[in-house]
Design a protein around this motif. Structure first.
Motif, mmCIF file in Angstrom:
data_model
loop_
_atom_site.group_PDB
_atom_site.id
_atom_site.type_symbol
_atom_site.label_atom_id
_atom_site.label_comp_id
_atom_site.label_asym_id
_atom_site.label_seq_id
_atom_site.Cartn_x
_atom_site.Cartn_y
_atom_site.Cartn_z
ATOM 1 N N UNK A 191 -16.353 15.543 3.610
ATOM 2 C CA UNK A 191 -16.577 14.181 4.108
ATOM 3 C C UNK A 191 -15.720 13.172 3.359
ATOM 4 N N UNK A 192 -15.740 13.226 2.039
ATOM 5 C CA UNK A 192 -14.944 12.274 1.257
ATOM 6 C C UNK A 192 -13.452 12.540 1.406
ATOM 7 N N UNK A 193 -13.075 13.805 1.575
ATOM 8 C CA UNK A 193 -11.663 14.132 1.765
ATOM 9 C C UNK A 193 -11.128 13.523 3.050
ATOM 10 N N UNK A 194 -11.896 13.648 4.129
ATOM 11 C CA UNK A 194 -11.465 13.098 5.422
ATOM 12 C C UNK A 194 -11.374 11.576 5.348
ATOM 13 N N UNK A 195 -12.372 10.941 4.742
ATOM 14 C CA UNK A 195 -12.367 9.482 4.625
ATOM 15 C C UNK A 195 -11.207 8.998 3.766
ATOM 16 N N UNK A 196 -10.963 9.692 2.661
ATOM 17 C CA UNK A 196 -9.843 9.309 1.788
ATOM 18 C C UNK A 196 -8.508 9.562 2.461
ATOM 19 N N UNK A 197 -8.420 10.631 3.271
ATOM 20 C CA UNK A 197 -7.170 10.920 3.977
ATOM 21 C C UNK A 197 -6.854 9.839 5.000
ATOM 22 N N UNK A 198 -7.859 9.469 5.789
ATOM 23 C CA UNK A 198 -7.635 8.478 6.845
ATOM 24 C C UNK A 198 -7.324 7.104 6.250
ATOM 25 N N UNK A 199 -8.207 6.638 5.365
ATOM 26 C CA UNK A 199 -8.021 5.298 4.790
ATOM 27 C C UNK A 199 -6.847 5.262 3.815
ATOM 28 N N UNK A 200 -6.743 6.284 2.975
ATOM 29 C CA UNK A 200 -5.689 6.290 1.963
ATOM 30 C C UNK A 200 -4.314 6.591 2.503
ATOM 31 N N UNK A 201 -4.229 6.980 3.778
ATOM 32 C CA UNK A 201 -2.933 7.244 4.397
ATOM 33 C C UNK A 201 -2.528 6.112 5.335
ATOM 34 N N UNK A 202 -3.464 5.639 6.141
ATOM 35 C CA UNK A 202 -3.137 4.618 7.136
ATOM 36 C C UNK A 202 -2.943 3.237 6.514
ATOM 37 N N UNK A 203 -3.800 2.867 5.564
ATOM 38 C CA UNK A 203 -3.735 1.519 4.992
ATOM 39 C C UNK A 203 -2.439 1.272 4.219
ATOM 40 N N UNK A 204 -1.937 2.211 3.402
ATOM 41 C CA UNK A 204 -0.638 1.964 2.741
ATOM 42 C C UNK A 204 0.512 1.782 3.729
ATOM 43 N N UNK A 205 0.479 2.481 4.873
ATOM 44 C CA UNK A 205 1.521 2.282 5.886
ATOM 45 C C UNK A 205 1.435 0.871 6.452
ATOM 46 N N UNK A 206 0.227 0.443 6.792
ATOM 47 C CA UNK A 206 0.035 -0.907 7.315
ATOM 48 C C UNK A 206 0.463 -1.946 6.291
ATOM 49 N N UNK A 207 0.092 -1.730 5.040
ATOM 50 C CA UNK A 207 0.451 -2.663 3.971
ATOM 51 C C UNK A 207 1.965 -2.723 3.791
ATOM 52 N N UNK A 208 2.623 -1.570 3.855
ATOM 53 C CA UNK A 208 4.084 -1.529 3.711
ATOM 54 C C UNK A 208 4.772 -2.252 4.865
ATOM 55 N N UNK A 209 4.247 -2.071 6.073
ATOM 56 C CA UNK A 209 4.828 -2.757 7.244
ATOM 57 C C UNK A 209 4.698 -4.268 7.094
ATOM 58 N N UNK A 210 3.531 -4.727 6.654
ATOM 59 C CA UNK A 210 3.320 -6.171 6.482
ATOM 60 C C UNK A 210 4.227 -6.729 5.387
ATOM 61 N N UNK A 211 4.374 -5.985 4.291
ATOM 62 C CA UNK A 211 5.274 -6.436 3.223
ATOM 63 C C UNK A 211 6.714 -6.490 3.708
ATOM 64 N N UNK A 212 7.085 -5.529 4.516
ATOM 65 C CA UNK A 212 8.458 -5.475 5.018
ATOM 66 C C UNK A 212 8.786 -6.660 5.913
ATOM 67 N N UNK A 213 7.761 -7.246 6.510
ATOM 68 C CA UNK A 213 7.978 -8.376 7.416
ATOM 69 C C UNK A 213 8.038 -9.718 6.693
ATOM 70 N N UNK A 214 7.698 -9.731 5.408
ATOM 71 C CA UNK A 214 7.752 -10.985 4.663
ATOM 72 C C UNK A 214 9.200 -11.405 4.418
ATOM 73 N N UNK A 215 9.466 -12.656 4.598
ATOM 74 C CA UNK A 215 10.825 -13.181 4.417
ATOM 75 C C UNK A 215 11.029 -13.810 3.039
ATOM 76 N N UNK A 216 9.974 -14.345 2.459
ATOM 77 C CA UNK A 216 10.061 -14.970 1.137
ATOM 78 C C UNK A 216 10.124 -13.871 0.080
ATOM 79 N N UNK A 217 11.276 -13.629 -0.500
ATOM 80 C CA UNK A 217 11.462 -12.517 -1.434
ATOM 81 C C UNK A 217 10.613 -12.672 -2.696
#
Length: 320
Positions: A95-121
């Motif tokens: 149970x914890x493995x599945x939850x950590x896999x889903x959240x710990x994999x998807x959220x860093x991708x989303x966070x990286x995409x949002x950071x990549x879109x920032x223009x203010x260096x």
């Protein structure tokens, strides 16, 4: 129509391949020499300890030579699969493995995409630095912070919920087993999100900027550019990280569960590695603890091979 059998390589071709190998090795001898310390390290710390697996098939007693140990075959594995508590621990681990896999994999991708879109260096670098910092904080400190935040006595989470009239009285988060999996998942995401996003940001940096310019000229908005350029551009990286994450899914460690858990939530907090620590090493049953470790390793290898095979068939992406 007759199908001609494949022609076996001639002796001359085999000799040429051998010469080519030694020629390549001679030309790149510096690289080979640089890899020697790594090979030695991997052999000592990853392959040599596998010899200790023999303990799982013995009634191991410290201080005795290997020839003096009593061999019992699969007795410890039979005990493992007959123990009802093992299946409870396996449920928690999965149970914890599945939850950590889903959240710990998807959220860093989303966070990286949002950071990549920032223009203010400057702002971008500041956010990156702040998000990386929790990775370098030990789980002992993180567990203390999480416990204090969720405390019924001055905990910020309960204070906010009571202040917004969402609850009448403080909730004892750390005493409710059904909430433990979510607490561990959120704590892990907070700690590792910034660090795990680094590799995705590096992959995005390799995308040709002309693709974005062409899409912008064609009238594609920001979300269209993300969907059709950014995500496809980092898809190979996503696939490789996902395969490796699935392979190590069941080996989630025990630090989080040990530090955040307590006797009130033990039925939800105990995982395989903590089970091996308590019922193996803690009770002096070294052979039983080794059997648990072997089961964990076999499941991890199986998951890695299955994930690699499926993704290789579907996306032509492989880590092997």
């Amino acid at each position: 129509m007759d199908v001609k059998p494949e022609k076996a390589p001639s002796n001359l071709e085999v000799v040429k391949k051998k010469k080519s190998f030694w020629k390549t090795m001679k030309n790149q001898k510096i690289l080979y020499l640089m890899s020697i310390p790594v090979v030695i390290w991997v052999f000592i710390f990853n392959y040599l300890p596998v010899w200790g697996w023999t303990m799982a098939f013995q009634n191991f007693r410290p201080g005795r030579a290997i020839t003096e140990q009593e061999w019992v075959g699969f007795e410890h594995f039979i005990q493992l699969f007959q123990d009802d508590h093992f299946y409870l621990v396996l449920r928690n681990t999965i149970a914890m493995s599945v939850m950590l896999l889903i959240a710990g994999f998807a959220i860093p991708i989303l966070f990286a995409v949002l950071l990549n879109e920032l223009k203010d260096s400057l702002f971008k670098r500041s956010v990156q630095t702040i998000s990386y910092l929790p990775h370098f904080v030990s789980w002992v400190v993180v567990a203390g912070i999480v416990t204090k935040m969720l405390s019924t006595d001055g905990g910020i989470v309960n204070d906010i919920l009571v202040g917004l009239n969402l609850i009448d009285r403080p909730i004892q988060f750390m005493a409710q087993g059904e909430l433990f999996w979510g607490i561990v998942t959120l704590a892990d995401v907070w700690k590792e999100m910034g660090w795990n996003s680094i590799i995705f940001l590096a992959a995005m940096a390799g995308i040709d900027p002309q693709l974005y310019e062409a899409a912008r000229v064609d009238g594609a908005g920001r979300w269209r550019r993300i969907w059709h350029i950014t995500l496809p551009g980092i898809r190979p990286t996503i696939m490789v990280i996902l395969i490796l994450s699935i392979g190590s899914m069941i080996s989630i460690g025990f630090e989080r569960q040990l530090l955040l858990g307590n006797s009130l939530v033990r039925e939800y907090s105990e995982v395989l590695e903590l089970y091996a620590l308590n019922y193996g090493i803690g009770m002096g049953r070294y052979s039983y603890g080794t059997a648990i470790g072997i089961f964990n390793s076999i499941v991890s290898i199986t998951l890695l091979l299955l994930a690699n095979g499926i993704f290789k068939r579907l996306t032509k992406t492989s880590v092997m």
